[in-house]
Design a protein around this motif. Structure first.
Motif, PDB file in Angstrom:
ATOM      1  N   GLN A 185      -4.009  -6.725  48.776  1.00  0.00           N
ATOM      2  CA  GLN A 185      -3.709  -7.396  49.575  1.00  0.00           C
ATOM      3  C   GLN A 185      -3.252  -6.710  51.229  1.00  0.00           C
ATOM      4  O   GLN A 185      -3.559  -6.666  51.589  1.00  0.00           O
ATOM      5  CB  GLN A 185      -2.465  -8.114  49.349  1.00  0.00           C
ATOM      6  CG  GLN A 185      -1.730  -9.167  50.142  1.00  0.00           C
ATOM      7  CD  GLN A 185      -2.643 -10.125  51.122  1.00  0.00           C
ATOM      8  OE1 GLN A 185      -3.474 -11.122  50.018  1.00  0.00           O
ATOM      9  NE2 GLN A 185      -3.171 -10.647  52.471  1.00  0.00           N
TER      10      GLN A 185
ATOM     11  N   GLU B 218      -8.104  -5.723  57.541  1.00  0.00           N
ATOM     12  CA  GLU B 218      -8.250  -7.554  58.448  1.00  0.00           C
ATOM     13  C   GLU B 218      -8.483  -6.902  59.718  1.00  0.00           C
ATOM     14  O   GLU B 218      -8.682  -6.497  60.803  1.00  0.00           O
ATOM     15  CB  GLU B 218      -7.330  -8.423  58.868  1.00  0.00           C
ATOM     16  CG  GLU B 218      -7.364  -9.125  59.113  1.00  0.00           C
ATOM     17  CD  GLU B 218      -9.119  -9.902  59.451  1.00  0.00           C
ATOM     18  OE1 GLU B 218      -9.333 -10.439  60.505  1.00  0.00           O
ATOM     19  OE2 GLU B 218     -10.213 -10.242  58.524  1.00  0.00           O
TER      20      GLU B 218
ATOM     21  N   LYS C  73      -6.253  -6.056  51.521  1.00  0.00           N
ATOM     22  CA  LYS C  73      -6.748  -6.745  52.375  1.00  0.00           C
ATOM     23  C   LYS C  73      -6.662  -6.606  54.294  1.00  0.00           C
ATOM     24  O   LYS C  73      -7.547  -7.283  54.385  1.00  0.00           O
ATOM     25  CB  LYS C  73      -7.190  -8.238  51.789  1.00  0.00           C
ATOM     26  CG  LYS C  73      -7.652  -7.879  50.625  1.00  0.00           C
ATOM     27  CD  LYS C  73      -7.637  -9.197  50.485  1.00  0.00           C
ATOM     28  CE  LYS C  73      -8.194 -10.009  48.996  1.00  0.00           C
ATOM     29  NZ  LYS C  73      -8.282 -11.014  48.644  1.00  0.00           N
TER      30      LYS C  73
END
Length: 628
Positions: A294, A301, A297
């Motif tokens: 996570q 992002e 990610k």
């Protein structure tokens, strides 16, 4: 007298012979029974000597009966520690005390040890003395070896399971019948007894239980191996007063973890345990891996978002993807597009007809994390009310008259991507309810089907109307409006950003100009373009420029204020240009009429069709044919 004695003697002899024959026959019958019996049968005299040794004994020991005949039974047991127990057993039989079942070894002719389970009995004469001792045995050597191998195998597997880092549990009827130390530690239990009455599903977080139950059922029904589940699991709540031990105050002495939840990966395999179906589950704590994934990610992002922002913030932005403009109004639009692209929230694009709302929707999609997924535009005003549910959700063959084949709907086509709802205000209230339910739950059912489908879509809607006025007028549901318009993006009309007209003209001429070298237009033409208010916005500008490239004359909806030459502002010459035939001229006039009607009606196709005296469908066909 002698004759009488002779007859008596003959009769006695005959009877003796008959009795002897009967005894032989009986002895042969008994011998046959003993030899065909699967058990070991030995018959001993009162001295312990073997007087009967059946075929099963021969097969097990390797000795023939003649080799052991009249030998004492304990002479067969060459192991010193077995001799005295056998003698004591035989003495107990002589004394009338039967030892019942017992086990002992005997050594075969080849020197192998065989384990025999014995049962003993005896026959006594009229004086109570032992006449025959009968030993019935079962060779259990192979069974003992199998049991020992099984025990050794179980011990090896248990040692292996107790030393692996992953948690291992044996589940039967959703109850835990075995768990290794790693499993107990992972879920903060001291012993497996504390889990005996616990449904294994209760160890999984509520949000993941239905999927875990489905996994267990699938594994048992299909006898599957290697089915994997990922989800959050629950540790034991150690704040219970009964679990506070040794002053640990709610902390497990083995793990030091409290009653929190964690991410787990569970591998399930269907097996049989004690003749019943069971599940062998291997559990691994993957919390750190999930947090790391996570974090990666989120970081990717963040950098992607920052990269987009930096690229678009270098100097003054003249364009964003296919959107052209450097005016302050467009700079605000760019900022809002970037904000919307960084989330998955619903977006409402507001603006008059022809302002480029679809370009804004495409820009949001292409700058978002769904850029590589489908972008599906839908013109809601062009869908008949009777077909709108089928168009969105799809239908199965035979669902209604004319449904000759299965058809996927817009939701299926846009799965994992973006669904752009142009003129969303034309969707009826009934369909708004169904669409809202699909957006909120992610589930829908095609027309004529009974199976639930899943839709992971991002909604971008657009309208040229004021949505709040539609809500107040009862034309749009309030909950539907708020669901699809979390982020509003207002595209300004062209009259409010006239400084962008030169950029738009240059871009259009570069893409559409018949002469590749033609990148400029005369100054007086540009002046006329700048003075006009453009009620049809960018779309009208494109049409005017296209007509200019064709007939070298500007044709506006209305004459702008200020001076302009008749050549600039005249309508197109009705006479055909040199080299044009009548069909081309008529097509040009028809196209002019259609565009004039559309611009007059602010590109409302229904009103334009009525003004032209043709049907809406006919208008669409002509627009497609003429490129209007």
């Amino acid at each position: 007298m002698e004759g009488k004695l002779h007859r008596i003697e003959s009769e006695l002899k005959r009877r003796i012979e008959e009795r002897s024959a009967a005894l032989v026959k009986e002895r042969n019958f008994i011998s046959a029974i003993l030899d065909t019996a699967g058990a070991l049968i030995l018959v001993l005299d009162r001295e312990g000597r073997i007087i009967r040794f059946n075929r099963a004994c021969e097969d097990s020991s390797g000795y023939a009966f003649e080799e052991v005949k009249n030998r004492r039974i304990w002479d067969l047991f060459m192991i010193p520690e077995e001799v005295m127990p056998i003698q004591a057993t035989f003495k107990n039989i002589i004394d009338g005390n039967f030892p019942g079942k017992h086990e002992s070894f005997w050594v075969t002719k080849e020197g192998d040890r065989r384990r025999i389970a014995w049962s003993t009995t005896a026959l006594f004469d009229d004086e109570g003395k032992l006449e025959y001792g009968i030993w019935i045995g079962l060779d259990i050597t192979e069974r003992n070896r199998a049991e020992e191998d099984l025990r050794a195998s179980e011990e090896r597997y248990r040692a292996l399971l107790e030393n692996v880092k992953d948690g291992v549990a044996l589940i039967r009827k959703r109850k835990i019948v075995y768990a290794n130390d790693a499993f107990l530690s992972m879920f903060c239990h001291q012993t497996v007894e504390t889990l005996e009455d616990t449904d294994i599903v209760q160890l999984v977080a509520p949000d993941f239980r239905s999927r875990f139950v489905e996994l267990l059922d699938t594994a048992l029904d299909q006898k599957s191996w290697g089915l994997t589940f990922r989800g959050r699991c629950l540790r034991k709540d150690l704040n219970d007063i009964n679990d506070i031990k040794d002053g640990k105050d709610g902390k497990d002495a083995k793990t030091g973890k409290d009653g929190s939840d964690f991410w787990a990966e569970i591998l399930t395999s269907a097996i049989r345990h004690e003749g019943a179906p069971a599940i062998l589950a291997t559990v691994r704590d993957i919390t750190e891996n999930m947090l790391w994934e996570q974090a990666i990610k989120d970081e990717a992002e963040y950098f992607r978002s920052e990269n987009v922002r930096l690229k678009s913030s270098i100097g003054e932005r003249y364009r964003l993807l296919e959107i052209i403009g450097k005016s302050p109004a467009m700079q605000k639009v760019y900022e809002r597009i970037l904000d919307a692209a960084a989330t998955d929230a619903g977006v409402m694009v507001l603006g008059r007809s022809g302002t480029g709302k679809e370009l804004v929707a495409k820009a949001i999609h292409e700058l978002s994390g769904r850029a590589q997924k489908p972008f599906v535009p839908v013109n809601c005003s062009a869908i008949a009310e009777t077909l709108i549910e089928s168009e969105f959700f799809g239908h199965r063959r035979g669902a209604f008259t004319g449904a000759h084949a299965n058809k996927e709907g817009y939701l299926e086509a846009a799965h994992t991507g973006t669904l752009f709802l142009d003129e969303v205000g034309d969707i009826g209230l009934n369909m708004q309810v169904k669409l809202l339910r699909a957006l909120e739950s992610g589930e829908y059912v095609p027309v004529g089907d009974h199976r639930v489908r899943m839709a992971d879509i991002r909604i971008i809607a657009a309208t040229n109307k004021e949505p709040m006025e539609m809500v107040r007028a009862g034309l749009m549901r309030e909950d539907f409006f708020y669901r699809i318009s979390v982020i509003p993006v207002t595209v300004p009309p062209l009259k409010d950003r006239k400084e962008d007209i030169p950029l738009l003209v240059e871009n259009f001429l570069r893409k559409q100009g018949k002469n590749p070298k033609q990148k400029l237009i005369p100054a007086e033409v540009m002046d006329g373009l700048m003075r006009y208010d453009w009620p049809g916005n960018v779309r009208e500008l494109q049409n005017v420029l296209q007509r200019y490239l064709t007939v070298k004359s500007l044709d506006f909806l209305e004459i702008p204020t200020g001076s302009a030459t008749p050549q600039q502002l005249s309508r197109s010459n009705p006479l055909p240009a040199k080299g044009q035939n009548i069909d081309e001229t008529l097509a040009g006039i028809e196209r002019e009429m259609i565009i004039h009607a559309l611009e007059t009606c602010r590109w409302n196709r229904t009103q334009a069709a009525a003004a032209l005296g043709i049907s809406r469908r006919a208008l669409f066909r002509k627009m497609k044919r003429l490129g209007a």
